[in-house]
Design an enzyme around this catalytic site. Structure first.
Site, PDB file in Angstrom:
ATOM      1  N   THR A   8      34.217  51.977  61.701  1.00  0.00           N
ATOM      2  CA  THR A   8      33.649  53.064  60.863  1.00  0.00           C
ATOM      3  C   THR A   8      31.953  53.012  60.622  1.00  0.00           C
ATOM      4  O   THR A   8      31.323  52.040  60.987  1.00  0.00           O
ATOM      5  CB  THR A   8      33.982  52.909  59.213  1.00  0.00           C
ATOM      6  N   LYS A  13      31.259  52.334  52.831  1.00  0.00           N
ATOM      7  CA  LYS A  13      32.425  51.487  53.336  1.00  0.00           C
ATOM      8  C   LYS A  13      31.691  50.696  54.487  1.00  0.00           C
ATOM      9  O   LYS A  13      32.143  48.919  53.964  1.00  0.00           O
ATOM     10  CB  LYS A  13      33.205  51.912  53.767  1.00  0.00           C
ATOM     11  N   ASP A  70      41.867  53.227  56.854  1.00  0.00           N
ATOM     12  CA  ASP A  70      42.023  54.450  56.441  1.00  0.00           C
ATOM     13  C   ASP A  70      42.069  54.830  54.806  1.00  0.00           C
ATOM     14  O   ASP A  70      42.753  54.618  54.321  1.00  0.00           O
ATOM     15  CB  ASP A  70      42.558  55.197  57.294  1.00  0.00           C
ATOM     16  N   PHE A 153      29.936  56.422  46.753  1.00  0.00           N
ATOM     17  CA  PHE A 153      30.039  57.538  47.754  1.00  0.00           C
ATOM     18  C   PHE A 153      30.807  58.781  47.873  1.00  0.00           C
ATOM     19  O   PHE A 153      32.357  58.076  46.889  1.00  0.00           O
ATOM     20  CB  PHE A 153      29.994  56.584  49.582  1.00  0.00           C
ATOM     21  N   TYR A 155      34.086  60.792  46.238  1.00  0.00           N
ATOM     22  CA  TYR A 155      34.740  60.945  45.528  1.00  0.00           C
ATOM     23  C   TYR A 155      34.465  60.248  44.227  1.00  0.00           C
ATOM     24  O   TYR A 155      34.803  60.093  43.152  1.00  0.00           O
ATOM     25  CB  TYR A 155      35.503  61.395  45.550  1.00  0.00           C
ATOM     26  N   LYS A 176      32.436  47.020  41.715  1.00  0.00           N
ATOM     27  CA  LYS A 176      33.678  48.374  42.479  1.00  0.00           C
ATOM     28  C   LYS A 176      34.061  46.800  43.196  1.00  0.00           C
ATOM     29  O   LYS A 176      36.220  47.089  43.841  1.00  0.00           O
ATOM     30  CB  LYS A 176      32.667  48.843  43.226  1.00  0.00           C
ATOM     31  N   HIS A 181      40.588  49.923  46.312  1.00  0.00           N
ATOM     32  CA  HIS A 181      41.086  49.594  47.432  1.00  0.00           C
ATOM     33  C   HIS A 181      41.140  49.407  48.075  1.00  0.00           C
ATOM     34  O   HIS A 181      42.051  48.301  48.583  1.00  0.00           O
ATOM     35  CB  HIS A 181      41.584  51.245  47.315  1.00  0.00           C
TER      36      HIS A 181
HETATM   37  P1  IMP Z   1      38.088  57.995  55.718  1.00  0.00           P
HETATM   38  O1  IMP Z   1      36.576  57.364  56.600  1.00  0.00           O
HETATM   39  O2  IMP Z   1      38.645  59.130  56.953  1.00  0.00           O
HETATM   40  O3  IMP Z   1      39.349  56.756  55.695  1.00  0.00           O
HETATM   41  O4  IMP Z   1      37.872  59.157  54.692  1.00  0.00           O
HETATM   42  C1  IMP Z   1      37.745  58.469  53.809  1.00  0.00           C
HETATM   43  C2  IMP Z   1      37.290  59.729  52.609  1.00  0.00           C
HETATM   44  O5  IMP Z   1      37.812  58.935  51.385  1.00  0.00           O
HETATM   45  C3  IMP Z   1      36.234  59.242  52.524  1.00  0.00           C
HETATM   46  O6  IMP Z   1      34.712  60.079  53.327  1.00  0.00           O
HETATM   47  C4  IMP Z   1      35.336  59.807  51.197  1.00  0.00           C
HETATM   48  O7  IMP Z   1      35.845  60.947  50.643  1.00  0.00           O
HETATM   49  C5  IMP Z   1      37.145  58.989  50.227  1.00  0.00           C
HETATM   50  N1  IMP Z   1      37.082  57.127  49.642  1.00  0.00           N
HETATM   51  C6  IMP Z   1      37.247  56.529  50.297  1.00  0.00           C
HETATM   52  N2  IMP Z   1      37.436  55.386  49.536  1.00  0.00           N
HETATM   53  C7  IMP Z   1      36.407  56.420  48.511  1.00  0.00           C
HETATM   54  C8  IMP Z   1      35.937  55.349  47.604  1.00  0.00           C
HETATM   55  O8  IMP Z   1      35.659  54.505  47.180  1.00  0.00           O
HETATM   56  N3  IMP Z   1      34.642  56.289  46.844  1.00  0.00           N
HETATM   57  C9  IMP Z   1      34.394  57.840  47.036  1.00  0.00           C
HETATM   58  N4  IMP Z   1      35.287  58.035  48.292  1.00  0.00           N
HETATM   59  C10 IMP Z   1      36.156  57.759  48.929  1.00  0.00           C
END
Ligand code: IMP
Length: 199
Positions: A8, A13, A70, A153, A155, A176, A181
């Site tokens: 990532t 993250k 993800d 970050f 949401y 956190k 999660h």
């Molecule tokens: P990914 O990078 O495809 O896993 O997308 C994850 C997306 O989910 C992020 O860009 C955020 O919009 C949302 N997201 C996942 N985890 C969090 C968190 O811990 N806080 C806030 N938003 C999250």
């Protein structure tokens, strides 16, 4: 020292993941730090499929352990949207300030008991020549009636947790990482990571 590549570039993250892996004898690198620059199409049906797609795509290119996650937000009132589309929801270049306000507007007037939501995270550990393993973590909460907090970050400012009495943007990174999660999925993965590092 062995290397783990985290699939990532999301700084929020990466910070969380590096903190959880800090106790291991391993160098944690992002894709950018490892010189990997590929577009991976996240076309899986769910978080688990997408995590596997990402981890395996990168592990084919490197001699290192690769972890990919993800994750996303599921809002029950919106039929579990944005779900796997969390990053792309309402346009990938739309700021989270705007996205969060739109979600608050969509839930305007909806009572608290119908505002339930969760962050979910699938984590995949891949390495050339070995079987990919996955873990899954969630944190339950609800969409507040306003945004609150400057940390985290995405949401986080609109995701409230009863036990916290506030949003996940209003707590420290350490706090956190006790409950998130991603932290749950990654902690469940730690034993497998240790085992692979010892091989
Ligand atoms: P990914 O990078 O495809 O896993 O997308 C994850 C997306 O989910 C992020 O860009 C955020 O919009 C949302 N997201 C996942 N985890 C969090 C968190 O811990 N806080 C806030 N938003 C999250």
């Amino acid at each position: 020292m062995r290397k783990i590549i985290v699939a990532t570039e999301n700084k929020g993250k990466v910070k969380e993941i590096k903190e959880i892996l800090a106790g291991l004898e391993v160098e944690v690198q992002t894709m950018g730090e490892a010189g990997i620059n590929i577009e991976i199409e996240e076309n899986g049906k769910n978080f688990v499929e997408n995590a596997i797609i990402k981890a395996e795509a990168i592990s084919k290119l490197v001699d290192a352990l690769v972890i990919a996650d993800d994750s996303g937000l599921e809002i029950d009132y919106l039929n579990k949207e944005p779900g796997v589309y969390s990053a792309r929801y309402l346009g990938k270049d739309t700021s989270y300030e705007v996205k969060n306000q739109i979600i608050l507007d969509r839930l305007n007037g909806v009572p608290k008991e119908k505002r339930t939501a969760r962050f979910a995270c699938a984590m995949a550990l891949a390495e050339k020549g070995t079987e990919t393993v996955t873990t899954y973590g969630t944190i339950e909460g609800y969409i507040g009636d306003h945004a609150e907090g400057e940390n985290g970050f995405g949401y986080d400012p609109i995701f409230f947790v009863d036990e916290l009495g506030t949003s996940t943007a209003n707590i420290s990174l350490e706090a956190k990482n006790e409950i998130s999660h991603r932290a749950k999925a990654l902690r469940d993965m730690l034993e497998q990571i240790r085992e692979r590092l010892d091989r």
